[in-house]
Scaffold this motif. Structure first.
Motif, PDB file in Angstrom:
ATOM      1  N   UNK A   1      -2.028  40.016  61.208  1.00  0.00           N
ATOM      2  CA  UNK A   1      -1.781  38.639  60.769  1.00  0.00           C
ATOM      3  C   UNK A   1      -2.513  38.351  59.465  1.00  0.00           C
ATOM      4  N   UNK A   2      -3.782  38.757  59.434  1.00  0.00           N
ATOM      5  CA  UNK A   2      -4.595  38.459  58.254  1.00  0.00           C
ATOM      6  C   UNK A   2      -3.954  39.071  57.013  1.00  0.00           C
ATOM      7  N   UNK A   3      -3.396  40.255  57.188  1.00  0.00           N
ATOM      8  CA  UNK A   3      -2.785  40.893  56.019  1.00  0.00           C
ATOM      9  C   UNK A   3      -1.570  40.128  55.536  1.00  0.00           C
ATOM     10  N   UNK A   4      -0.926  39.418  56.476  1.00  0.00           N
ATOM     11  CA  UNK A   4       0.234  38.617  56.065  1.00  0.00           C
ATOM     12  C   UNK A   4      -0.174  37.324  55.388  1.00  0.00           C
ATOM     13  N   UNK A   5      -1.463  37.008  55.512  1.00  0.00           N
ATOM     14  CA  UNK A   5      -1.910  35.706  55.004  1.00  0.00           C
ATOM     15  C   UNK A   5      -2.531  35.802  53.619  1.00  0.00           C
ATOM     16  N   UNK A   6      -2.429  36.944  52.989  1.00  0.00           N
ATOM     17  CA  UNK A   6      -2.985  37.028  51.639  1.00  0.00           C
ATOM     18  C   UNK A   6      -2.034  36.344  50.666  1.00  0.00           C
ATOM     19  N   UNK A   7      -2.583  35.795  49.592  1.00  0.00           N
ATOM     20  CA  UNK A   7      -1.720  35.100  48.624  1.00  0.00           C
ATOM     21  C   UNK A   7      -0.615  35.996  48.052  1.00  0.00           C
ATOM     22  N   UNK A   8      -0.896  37.324  48.024  1.00  0.00           N
ATOM     23  CA  UNK A   8       0.083  38.217  47.396  1.00  0.00           C
ATOM     24  C   UNK A   8       1.199  38.612  48.360  1.00  0.00           C
TER      25      UNK A   8
ATOM     26  N   UNK B   1     -12.393  32.616  67.244  1.00  0.00           N
ATOM     27  CA  UNK B   1     -13.009  33.940  67.218  1.00  0.00           C
ATOM     28  C   UNK B   1     -12.570  34.746  66.011  1.00  0.00           C
ATOM     29  N   UNK B   2     -11.688  34.189  65.222  1.00  0.00           N
ATOM     30  CA  UNK B   2     -11.177  34.948  64.079  1.00  0.00           C
ATOM     31  C   UNK B   2     -11.463  34.179  62.782  1.00  0.00           C
ATOM     32  N   UNK B   3     -12.716  34.118  62.369  1.00  0.00           N
ATOM     33  CA  UNK B   3     -13.050  33.337  61.166  1.00  0.00           C
ATOM     34  C   UNK B   3     -12.308  33.805  59.918  1.00  0.00           C
ATOM     35  N   UNK B   4     -11.906  35.071  59.898  1.00  0.00           N
ATOM     36  CA  UNK B   4     -11.187  35.564  58.725  1.00  0.00           C
ATOM     37  C   UNK B   4      -9.845  34.867  58.572  1.00  0.00           C
ATOM     38  N   UNK B   5      -9.213  34.614  59.699  1.00  0.00           N
ATOM     39  CA  UNK B   5      -7.925  33.905  59.635  1.00  0.00           C
ATOM     40  C   UNK B   5      -8.153  32.508  59.043  1.00  0.00           C
ATOM     41  N   UNK B   6      -9.224  31.882  59.511  1.00  0.00           N
ATOM     42  CA  UNK B   6      -9.495  30.527  59.045  1.00  0.00           C
ATOM     43  C   UNK B   6      -9.764  30.527  57.539  1.00  0.00           C
ATOM     44  N   UNK B   7     -10.541  31.484  57.080  1.00  0.00           N
ATOM     45  CA  UNK B   7     -10.786  31.583  55.636  1.00  0.00           C
ATOM     46  C   UNK B   7      -9.474  31.744  54.882  1.00  0.00           C
ATOM     47  N   UNK B   8      -8.618  32.604  55.437  1.00  0.00           N
ATOM     48  CA  UNK B   8      -7.321  32.820  54.783  1.00  0.00           C
ATOM     49  C   UNK B   8      -6.524  31.521  54.724  1.00  0.00           C
ATOM     50  N   UNK B   9      -6.606  30.744  55.804  1.00  0.00           N
ATOM     51  CA  UNK B   9      -5.863  29.479  55.823  1.00  0.00           C
ATOM     52  C   UNK B   9      -6.344  28.545  54.723  1.00  0.00           C
TER      53      UNK B   9
ATOM     54  N   UNK C   1      -7.656  29.333  51.974  1.00  0.00           N
ATOM     55  CA  UNK C   1      -7.184  29.829  50.679  1.00  0.00           C
ATOM     56  C   UNK C   1      -5.728  29.483  50.458  1.00  0.00           C
ATOM     57  N   UNK C   2      -4.934  29.589  51.525  1.00  0.00           N
ATOM     58  CA  UNK C   2      -3.495  29.352  51.384  1.00  0.00           C
ATOM     59  C   UNK C   2      -3.119  27.888  51.216  1.00  0.00           C
TER      60      UNK C   2
ATOM     61  N   UNK D   1      -0.695  25.087  56.595  1.00  0.00           N
ATOM     62  CA  UNK D   1      -2.133  25.350  56.638  1.00  0.00           C
ATOM     63  C   UNK D   1      -2.916  24.082  56.871  1.00  0.00           C
ATOM     64  N   UNK D   2      -2.554  23.034  56.152  1.00  0.00           N
ATOM     65  CA  UNK D   2      -3.280  21.767  56.329  1.00  0.00           C
ATOM     66  C   UNK D   2      -3.158  21.265  57.760  1.00  0.00           C
ATOM     67  N   UNK D   3      -1.937  21.336  58.279  1.00  0.00           N
ATOM     68  CA  UNK D   3      -1.765  20.821  59.632  1.00  0.00           C
ATOM     69  C   UNK D   3      -2.532  21.661  60.649  1.00  0.00           C
ATOM     70  N   UNK D   4      -2.572  22.969  60.402  1.00  0.00           N
ATOM     71  CA  UNK D   4      -3.356  23.822  61.287  1.00  0.00           C
ATOM     72  C   UNK D   4      -4.818  23.415  61.253  1.00  0.00           C
ATOM     73  N   UNK D   5      -5.312  23.195  60.028  1.00  0.00           N
ATOM     74  CA  UNK D   5      -6.718  22.809  59.902  1.00  0.00           C
ATOM     75  C   UNK D   5      -6.981  21.473  60.585  1.00  0.00           C
ATOM     76  N   UNK D   6      -6.016  20.578  60.508  1.00  0.00           N
ATOM     77  CA  UNK D   6      -6.186  19.299  61.207  1.00  0.00           C
ATOM     78  C   UNK D   6      -6.343  19.552  62.698  1.00  0.00           C
TER      79      UNK D   6
END
Lengths: 390, 392
Positions: A10-17, A45-53, A55-56, A68-73
């Motif tokens: 998943x994280x790999x799919x969340x990169x800007x590129x 448990x997956x802080x990397x996903x959150x960081x990616x969010x 960024x996105x 992303x915004x709605x997820x963060x909400x």
């Protein structure tokens, strides 16, 4: 839940590129995850996903940024997520500053996130410091009160944000700074029809501020004059005699026959609690009595149907028409209550609470039976914005 | 004294010597030294209204320097600003405005000077009571320099004087954004807000009063029409008959009829409905024989004429009754139907209401009127000729 491998994918799919469609599907999927508690806890448990969010949120695709915004909400609505959301404060700082941009399209979403993050005391403290440094609470109040600061955003959630912040004495101090004009700007919003979120936030803010009884005299003074704005939402269209009218504060006189009261019972209750707080000091009681608020409360009591709100109203009326307490007891918030008395009162309160709840249950059941008799075909959809409101 | 040297203060010593020998001419004389004193620019307490080079040569000279057309515009503008300020200090606001305006007309590029010129002119206008001009100037200054405190304050003050309170609050809020701790702005905001809320209250109060009055008017009209009493239309109807039926609603009708109710009597008495829903009318008694009238301000509809006649003629006869014949028992009452040229006789025992309800009775100008004559008198013979007489 997902395995570690799947999560890494998943994280790999969340990169800007990453490919836009892949990104899009992933953010959509994660938004879905965040919609329930288990999903949230997993994401914790997956802080990397959150960081990616985070960024996105700057992704050129509006749809992806929105997800992303709605997820963060959603994530911020869950208290257990606050720790991880705040790990990289800098990210939040960048996000906060965007609110100052009058063209930014996601300002409302940011406000919801900030509001959620300030709900609980610990994170509230951290958030307040960051806000003061980077944006300034003064600026937030200014944006909140500006009619058309940003065409794409309404900023209603700044209401609950301010309310949350005023849990902190530093925030209250700022709001009630005598050398500035801050809290006064909020007063007119106690009657703001277009948004219950804004209204509730403002009333919550005022209520919290009234816990500082040192400020009561200033708040009730003619220069600041908080009282009419607390009373107006409780005042109705009933005609009062000329004599009663002339004794009221100017804003409450000669109200038209189409005057409506506050429709949300929780807000009504908060208003009454605020008024009750203002009766803590002798000066406060005197002012409330002098301004003849009693006729308003009398009519309100006749009109109110919610048991909890009525109870709050009765408490207030008791103080308004009651005798002055004996010397030494003038400030009701500072009186020393002996332990046994305190116990008794707590027990009595608990019992009263029980009774009120039973009463409410009974009324609810009656209502439901009524509803079954009539056909009710409306279904209601839950909103995605799960922002918690104080 | 030192020996005179060639390159020393030329003529200075000579000059000093003169004091010993020549008397000083051109000294101030005892009589007019104060006048003379006031003419010297440095010692002037206030500027003269007109400066001509004959009486005030030095001043004229200075003026020429100030208004030097060759100096750069910024300098000219600054000089005019100072000139304006001087007039302002003397409370000569009109002249101050002229100076400031001249300064602005130089259109110099220095925005600071222009802002000050506008703000000061605004202040001068303010002191003259020209609030609208003061506001315009303050707004212009604000446009150039949005954070100029004096302009913001002046603008807010002008709004308050113009009773444009909401606008005043806006000015203060704008100002407080840039100067959040300024006491004057906070004070003005509180004042403007207070006045705004008081004005809102006054509007609400007026609205309620109007509504009440309107309600009372409607009730009155309803009472009259319910009784079948007709009001005479003295003026052309305001609403066009050919308009949609909606116009014939009670609103338009009542407006029309209420106009007819306005009594032309100087006393301003009007028909009214009392708490027991009884009507009381202002009534005119006409005595055509003697060209006299009597006015009864509140004749209860359930009252009869006898009582009023007894009151008016019972004890004493009026002074205009030269023949002493207007005794109550000799009097006859009539109302006139002009359209049909008929006189209807009203027996004195009749109740007012009964008469008003007569199908040929029309209330004119809100006041029922009745003709009073003496039974069988020569005047009556003459008056009634050619007219039809009817009973109720």
């Amino acid at each position: 839940m997902l395995s570690d491998f799947e999560a890494a994918e998943l994280i790999s799919f969340l990169t800007p590129e990453a490919r836009p469609d892949v990104k899009g599907h992933t953010t959509s999927y994660i938004l879905g995850l965040s919609g329930n508690r288990d999903g949230c806890r997993f994401l914790r448990t997956k802080p990397d996903i959150i960081t990616a969010l985070f960024a996105l949120t700057s992704d050129p695709s509006i749809a992806i940024a929105k997800d992303c915004y709605f997820t963060l909400i959603n994530l911020s609505a869950d208290e257990t997520l606050h720790q991880v959301l705040l790990t990289d404060i800098k990210v939040l700082q960048v996000m906060m500053k965007k609110v100052l941009d009058p063209e930014f399209v996601f300002s409302d979403q940011i406000c919801s996130i900030l509001s959620n993050l300030t709900r609980h005391l610990k994170t509230c403290k951290i958030m307040f410091e960051v806000l003061q440094e980077d944006v300034g609470v003064a600026k937030l109040v200014e944006i909140f009160c500006a009619e058309s600061f940003n065409k794409k955003a309404k900023f209603h959630h700044l209401g609950p944000l301010l309310s949350n912040l005023t849990q902190l004495p530093e925030a209250r101090s700022f709001m009630m700074d005598k050398d500035r004009c801050v809290i006064q700007r909020l007063f007119s919003y106690t009657q703001y029809q277009a948004s219950v979120v804004r209204r509730g936030g403002v009333v919550g803010t005022l209520r919290n501020c009234c816990f500082d009884h040192a400020h009561h005299e200033w708040l009730l003074s003619d220069d600041v004059d908080i009282l009419p704005f607390l009373m107006l939402p409780l005042a109705g269209p009933e005609e009062l005699t000329e004599k009663e009218n002339e004794g009221l504060p100017v804003d409450l006189q000669y109200l038209p026959e189409d005057k409506k009261r506050e429709e949300d019972p929780d807000i009504r209750k908060m208003l009454l609690e605020t008024l009750l707080l203002l009766t803590a000091t002798k000066a406060g009681r005197e002012i409330l009595e002098k301004k003849s608020v009693y006729p308003i409360m009398r009519e309100f009591h006749k009109w109110e149907t919610d048991v909890h709100v009525t109870a709050a109203c009765e408490k207030l009326v008791e103080v308004l028409i009651g005798d002055e307490p004996e010397p030494g007891m003038e400030n009701l918030l500072e009186v020393d209550i002996p332990e046994e008395v305190e116990e008794k009162l707590t027990k009595a309160d608990a019992r009263e609470q029980e009774e009120l709840e039973k009463e409410q249950e009974r009324m609810k059941q009656e209502e439901e039976e009524e509803k079954k008799k009539r056909s009710d075909t409306e279904g209601s959809e839950k909103e995605q914005e799960a922002g918690l409101i104080r | 004294m030192a020996a005179p040297q060639d390159d020393s203060d030329d003529g200075m010593d000579e000059f000093m010597e003169k004091f010993k020998t020549t008397t000083y001419k051109n000294a101030f004389s005892k009589d007019n030294w104060e006048e003379e004193f006031d003419k010297i620019p440095m010692f002037m307490k206030k500027a003269p209204e007109e400066i001509d080079s004959q009486s005030y040569p030095e001043l004229a000279c200075l003026q020429a320097m100030i208004h030097d057309e060759d100096a750069p515009p910024e300098e000219q503008a600054a000089n005019l600003k100072d000139e304006g300020n001087e007039f302002f200090k003397e409370k000569n606001y009109k002249k101050a405005i002229l100076s400031y305006t001249a300064g602005l007309n130089k259109k110099c590029g220095d925005q600071n000077i222009n802002t000050v010129l506008l703000t000061n002119r605004a202040a001068a206008h303010f002191h003259l009571g020209n609030m609208r001009s003061a506001l315009n100037d303050a707004a212009a200054a604000k446009k150039i320099k949005p954070d100029h405190l004096k302009a913001l304050i002046r603008g807010a003050q002008s709004c308050i004087e113009l009773r444009s309170f909401a606008e005043g609050v806006q000015w203060c809020d704008e100002g407080l954004k840039v100067h959040p701790t300024d006491k004057k702005l906070q004070e003005l905001r509180a004042r403007a807000d207070k006045h705004k809320r008081a004005a809102e209250r006054d509007a609400r109060k007026a609205k309620i009063r109007e509504k009440k009055l309107h309600g009372e008017k409607e009730a009155l009209l309803a009472a009259i029409t319910d009784r079948g009493i007709k009001l005479f239309q003295t003026s052309k109807p305001r609403h066009r008959e050919s308009d949609g039926e909606e116009e014939s609603s009670s609103a338009a009708l009542s407006q029309l009829s209420l106009d007819c109710l306005s009594s032309q009597e100087a006393t301003g008495a009007r028909v009214f409905l009392d708490e027991q829903h009884i009507l009381h009318w202002p009534v005119l008694f006409l005595y055509p024989e003697h060209q006299q009238t009597d006015f009864i301000s509140a004749f209860c509809e359930n009252d009869c004429f006898v009582n009023h006649l007894a009151l008016m003629f019972g004890e004493e006869l009026p002074p205009w009754d030269t023949d002493r014949k207007y005794h109550p028992q000799n009097l006859q009452l009539y109302f006139e139907d002009e359209v049909k040229d008929t006189l209807y006789q009203v027996k004195p025992e009749t109740l007012l209401l009964k008469v008003l309800q007569h199908k040929r009775f029309f209330v004119k100008a809100g006041s029922p009127s009745f003709i009073v004559v003496v039974k069988g008198s020569p005047f009556w013979e003459q008056f009634s000729t050619g007219k039809k007489i009817r009973g109720l």
